[in-house]
Design a protein around this motif. Structure first.
Motif, PDB file in Angstrom:
ATOM      1  N   CYS A  77       0.822  -1.214   0.000  1.00 27.24           N
ATOM      2  CA  CYS A  77       0.000   0.000   0.000  1.00 27.24           C
ATOM      3  C   CYS A  77       0.856   1.265   0.000  1.00 27.24           C
ATOM      4  O   CYS A  77       0.555   2.240  -0.699  1.00 27.24           O
ATOM      5  CB  CYS A  77      -0.952  -0.011   1.192  1.00 27.24           C
ATOM      6  N   GLU A  78       1.939   1.261   0.787  1.00 31.00           N
ATOM      7  CA  GLU A  78       2.813   2.437   0.838  1.00 31.00           C
ATOM      8  C   GLU A  78       3.420   2.739  -0.522  1.00 31.00           C
ATOM      9  O   GLU A  78       3.614   3.892  -0.898  1.00 31.00           O
ATOM     10  CB  GLU A  78       3.936   2.235   1.867  1.00 31.00           C
ATOM     11  N   LYS A  79       3.716   1.691  -1.260  1.00 34.70           N
ATOM     12  CA  LYS A  79       4.404   1.862  -2.542  1.00 34.70           C
ATOM     13  C   LYS A  79       3.519   2.552  -3.582  1.00 34.70           C
ATOM     14  O   LYS A  79       4.016   3.231  -4.471  1.00 34.70           O
ATOM     15  CB  LYS A  79       4.866   0.496  -3.068  1.00 34.70           C
ATOM     16  N   VAL A  80       2.191   2.376  -3.475  1.00 26.66           N
ATOM     17  CA  VAL A  80       1.289   2.956  -4.478  1.00 26.66           C
ATOM     18  C   VAL A  80       0.540   4.178  -3.951  1.00 26.66           C
ATOM     19  O   VAL A  80      -0.225   4.794  -4.702  1.00 26.66           O
ATOM     20  CB  VAL A  80       0.266   1.912  -4.972  1.00 26.66           C
ATOM     21  N   CYS A  81       0.742   4.554  -2.700  1.00 24.91           N
ATOM     22  CA  CYS A  81      -0.057   5.615  -2.080  1.00 24.91           C
ATOM     23  C   CYS A  81       0.315   6.995  -2.640  1.00 24.91           C
ATOM     24  O   CYS A  81       1.459   7.438  -2.488  1.00 24.91           O
ATOM     25  CB  CYS A  81       0.136   5.599  -0.566  1.00 24.91           C
ATOM     26  N   PRO A  82      -0.628   7.709  -3.252  1.00 25.34           N
ATOM     27  CA  PRO A  82      -0.316   9.040  -3.778  1.00 25.34           C
ATOM     28  C   PRO A  82      -0.133  10.096  -2.690  1.00 25.34           C
ATOM     29  O   PRO A  82       0.468  11.148  -2.923  1.00 25.34           O
ATOM     30  CB  PRO A  82      -1.532   9.363  -4.657  1.00 25.34           C
ATOM     31  N   ALA A  83      -0.659   9.816  -1.484  1.00 26.50           N
ATOM     32  CA  ALA A  83      -0.539  10.768  -0.373  1.00 26.50           C
ATOM     33  C   ALA A  83       0.660  10.462   0.520  1.00 26.50           C
ATOM     34  O   ALA A  83       0.874  11.149   1.517  1.00 26.50           O
ATOM     35  CB  ALA A  83      -1.821  10.757   0.454  1.00 26.50           C
ATOM     36  N   ASN A  84       1.432   9.431   0.171  1.00 28.86           N
ATOM     37  CA  ASN A  84       2.614   9.044   0.957  1.00 28.86           C
ATOM     38  C   ASN A  84       2.284   8.777   2.426  1.00 28.86           C
ATOM     39  O   ASN A  84       3.026   9.182   3.336  1.00 28.86           O
ATOM     40  CB  ASN A  84       3.715  10.112   0.859  1.00 28.86           C
ATOM     41  N   VAL A  85       1.170   8.097   2.650  1.00 26.76           N
ATOM     42  CA  VAL A  85       0.796   7.726   4.019  1.00 26.76           C
ATOM     43  C   VAL A  85       1.846   6.762   4.576  1.00 26.76           C
ATOM     44  O   VAL A  85       2.233   5.794   3.920  1.00 26.76           O
ATOM     45  CB  VAL A  85      -0.592   7.046   4.045  1.00 26.76           C
ATOM     46  N   GLN A  86       2.307   7.034   5.790  1.00 23.19           N
ATOM     47  CA  GLN A  86       3.297   6.163   6.449  1.00 23.19           C
ATOM     48  C   GLN A  86       2.553   5.022   7.143  1.00 23.19           C
ATOM     49  O   GLN A  86       2.469   4.957   8.358  1.00 23.19           O
ATOM     50  CB  GLN A  86       4.115   6.973   7.453  1.00 23.19           C
ATOM     51  N   TYR A  87       2.046   4.116   6.328  1.00 24.87           N
ATOM     52  CA  TYR A  87       1.197   3.059   6.869  1.00 24.87           C
ATOM     53  C   TYR A  87       1.969   2.149   7.817  1.00 24.87           C
ATOM     54  O   TYR A  87       1.434   1.710   8.832  1.00 24.87           O
ATOM     55  CB  TYR A  87       0.589   2.243   5.721  1.00 24.87           C
ATOM     56  N   GLY A  88       3.222   1.847   7.487  1.00 21.91           N
ATOM     57  CA  GLY A  88       4.013   0.970   8.350  1.00 21.91           C
ATOM     58  C   GLY A  88       4.162   1.545   9.749  1.00 21.91           C
ATOM     59  O   GLY A  88       4.029   0.827  10.747  1.00 21.91           O
ATOM     60  N   GLU A  89       4.449   2.850   9.820  1.00 18.86           N
ATOM     61  CA  GLU A  89       4.583   3.497  11.133  1.00 18.86           C
ATOM     62  C   GLU A  89       3.249   3.504  11.867  1.00 18.86           C
ATOM     63  O   GLU A  89       3.187   3.286  13.077  1.00 18.86           O
ATOM     64  CB  GLU A  89       5.106   4.925  10.962  1.00 18.86           C
ATOM     65  N   LEU A  90       2.181   3.763  11.138  1.00 18.05           N
ATOM     66  CA  LEU A  90       0.854   3.778  11.764  1.00 18.05           C
ATOM     67  C   LEU A  90       0.522   2.413  12.355  1.00 18.05           C
ATOM     68  O   LEU A  90       0.007   2.315  13.480  1.00 18.05           O
ATOM     69  CB  LEU A  90      -0.194   4.191  10.722  1.00 18.05           C
ATOM     70  N   LEU A  91       0.849   1.351  11.612  1.00 24.98           N
ATOM     71  CA  LEU A  91       0.558   0.001  12.098  1.00 24.98           C
ATOM     72  C   LEU A  91       1.373  -0.316  13.351  1.00 24.98           C
ATOM     73  O   LEU A  91       0.849  -0.866  14.338  1.00 24.98           O
ATOM     74  CB  LEU A  91       0.861  -1.021  11.001  1.00 24.98           C
ATOM     75  N   ILE A  92       2.661   0.043  13.343  1.00 24.00           N
ATOM     76  CA  ILE A  92       3.519  -0.199  14.505  1.00 24.00           C
ATOM     77  C   ILE A  92       3.001   0.555  15.727  1.00 24.00           C
ATOM     78  O   ILE A  92       2.904   0.006  16.832  1.00 24.00           O
ATOM     79  CB  ILE A  92       4.971   0.209  14.190  1.00 24.00           C
ATOM     80  N   GLU A  93       2.651   1.841  15.533  1.00 23.57           N
ATOM     81  CA  GLU A  93       2.159   2.665  16.646  1.00 23.57           C
ATOM     82  C   GLU A  93       0.839   2.116  17.196  1.00 23.57           C
ATOM     83  O   GLU A  93       0.629   2.077  18.416  1.00 23.57           O
ATOM     84  CB  GLU A  93       1.974   4.109  16.178  1.00 23.57           C
ATOM     85  N   THR A  94      -0.046   1.677  16.306  1.00 19.65           N
ATOM     86  CA  THR A  94      -1.348   1.182  16.758  1.00 19.65           C
ATOM     87  C   THR A  94      -1.204  -0.126  17.524  1.00 19.65           C
ATOM     88  O   THR A  94      -1.828  -0.315  18.579  1.00 19.65           O
ATOM     89  CB  THR A  94      -2.289   0.989  15.551  1.00 19.65           C
ATOM     90  N   ARG A  95      -0.385  -1.022  17.012  1.00 20.56           N
ATOM     91  CA  ARG A  95      -0.180  -2.282  17.723  1.00 20.56           C
ATOM     92  C   ARG A  95       0.520  -2.057  19.061  1.00 20.56           C
ATOM     93  O   ARG A  95       0.243  -2.767  20.030  1.00 20.56           O
ATOM     94  CB  ARG A  95       0.611  -3.248  16.841  1.00 20.56           C
ATOM     95  N   ALA A  96       1.431  -1.082  19.120  1.00 22.27           N
ATOM     96  CA  ALA A  96       2.083  -0.762  20.394  1.00 22.27           C
ATOM     97  C   ALA A  96       1.071  -0.223  21.394  1.00 22.27           C
ATOM     98  O   ALA A  96       1.136  -0.530  22.598  1.00 22.27           O
ATOM     99  CB  ALA A  96       3.202   0.244  20.168  1.00 22.27           C
ATOM    100  N   MET A  97       0.133   0.598  20.916  1.00 19.03           N
ATOM    101  CA  MET A  97      -0.909   1.142  21.791  1.00 19.03           C
ATOM    102  C   MET A  97      -1.794   0.032  22.345  1.00 19.03           C
ATOM    103  O   MET A  97      -2.179   0.050  23.527  1.00 19.03           O
ATOM    104  CB  MET A  97      -1.744   2.157  21.008  1.00 19.03           C
ATOM    105  N   LEU A  98      -2.097  -0.966  21.502  1.00 20.51           N
ATOM    106  CA  LEU A  98      -2.972  -2.058  21.924  1.00 20.51           C
ATOM    107  C   LEU A  98      -2.237  -3.112  22.736  1.00 20.51           C
ATOM    108  O   LEU A  98      -2.846  -3.830  23.526  1.00 20.51           O
ATOM    109  CB  LEU A  98      -3.605  -2.718  20.695  1.00 20.51           C
TER     110      LEU A  98
END
Length: 399
Positions: A77-98
């Motif tokens: 998803c990050e590779k094709v995202c036109p908005a350059n969303v940092q999905y990997g960082e978001l996933l790491i942060e969310t799993r750390a929160m949970l």
């Protein structure tokens, strides 16, 4: 600014999620969306779930959590995202929160993290003829048992021998430190020796760090405490090495090493070798091989093109890559242990793709992917020899 150290995790998660414009370009390249055709199993859906959890708009339920835990972290998803969303960082942060998932296979992970224990267990298994009674033990375990999935991944080959490293090492030039990792230091020892041989032939000075876990499985599994401990160990070993580059033959480790060492040049050895390819000559190998490109090699290290170009330098070798996206083999760190049925569906599709190439050998750079693919070959009626591509290159190197 997004990602400042003093930001609280929920604030950072919400800020990362707000970068998403909900265009949906990530859906066609997402392996889990391809499996389920469920919006909640897509990056866009998971971003919405993470944002709602971070803002306190919904409570954490097993169903919501499962959608997040199903994510492979492949980063297509990050590779094709036109908005350059940092999905990997978001996933790491969310799993750390949970925090870690309740179904996380802690016993199996504790063993994998410690290469010395893993090596002893492999020796004992060889002495006791474990390969003969492994199917019986598997049959006694529930189908969704992480231990049953782990047994399916048990290497068929004997414990790889630790050959002495080549003595020749350039006396000058850039220095490369090789990070062995945990299970890779045992099961991919041949690939690490191959990397050292090739890097030295290309004119690099090579040293080897101690073998320990980089913390990738913990970082991506929400276990912040173990991940932080591993990161401190990585930083200490790197500072002691005093090298110009840090490499790993396991692309799955490189993203985590970069996370721990933001100022260091953490790189796939393939990239360094490709930059000095003119110094390497290879003997011909008249063979057809299929090249499985792990998601981390395509989307994190971005060294897939460099690898294919190196393989093309072997005369008479016909090396063809499996097509992607959205295909992922399903290994994805601990995913193959936690969700073996889903992982097997992805794996079988990958192997069917490989079969269309009619290869004589299967290459893959990630030890987890390679063990996972090998475990499923019987289900598709195949038994290809499989190895790390650096091993093939070192075997054909003209010295």
């Amino acid at each position: 600014m997004i990602g400042m150290p003093d930001e609280k995790p929920p604030i950072r998660i919400a800020a990362l999620a707000d970068q998403c414009v909900q265009c949906g370009l990530c859906l066609p390249v997402c392996p889990t969306y391809a499996l389920d055709r469920n919006e909640a199993e897509s990056p866009r859906g998971r971003i919405a779930i993470a944002a709602a959890l971070a803002r306190g708009q919904v409570s954490t339920t097993p169903a919501l959590r499962e959608h997040l835990d199903h994510c492979l972290g492949c980063l297509n998803c990050e590779k094709v995202c036109p908005a350059n969303v940092q999905y990997g960082e978001l996933l790491i942060e969310t799993r750390a929160m949970l925090g870690p998932s309740p179904g996380r296979p802690e016993r199996e992970l504790a063993l994998i993290r410690q290469p010395a224990r893993w090596r002893r267990l492999r020796r004992i298994a060889g002495w006791t003829g474990f390969a003969h009674w492994k199917p019986l033990l598997q049959s006694l375990l529930p189908p969704d048992s992480p231990m049953r999935a782990a047994l399916a991944l048990w290497p068929r080959q004997p414990l790889p021998k630790q050959s002495p490293l080549p003595l020749s090492n350039p006396t000058a030039g850039e220095t490369v430190a090789l990070f062995p990792g945990c299970i890779a230091s045992v099961e991919d020892a041949e690939a690490q020796q191959a990397a050292i041989t090739l890097l030295r032939a290309a004119g690099y000075r090579v040293t080897k760090l101690p073998a320990f876990c980089c913390g990738a499985m913990d970082l991506h599994g929400g276990d912040s405490e173990h991940a932080a401990q591993a990161a401190r160990q990585v930083r200490a070993a790197w500072e002691k090495a005093g090298a110009d580059h840090l490499v790993s033959v396991t692309p799955g480790c490189i993203g985590t090493l970069r996370h721990a060492l933001p100022g260091a040049d953490v790189i796939d050895p393939v990239t360094l070798l490709a930059s000095r390819a003119d110094r390497l000559s290879f003997r011909p190998l008249p063979e057809h091989v299929a090249v499985h490109l792990p998601c981390t090699q395509s989307n994190v290290t971005r060294s897939d093109t460099a690898l294919l170009k190196l393989l093309q330098r072997v005369p008479k070798l016909d090396a063809k890559a499996l097509s992607r996206p959205p295909h992922c083999c399903g290994a994805a760190g601990t995913h193959m242990l936690e969700y073996p049925e889903r992982a097997a569906r992805l794996r079988d599709e990958t192997l069917r793709q490989a079969a269309t190439l009619a290869p004589q050998r299967l290459l893959s750079s990630n030890i987890g992917c390679r063990l996972h693919l090998a475990a499923g070959m019987g289900a598709v009626g195949q038994s290809w020899p499989h190895q790390h591509p650096l091993v093939l290159l070192a075997q054909q190197l003209e010295t």
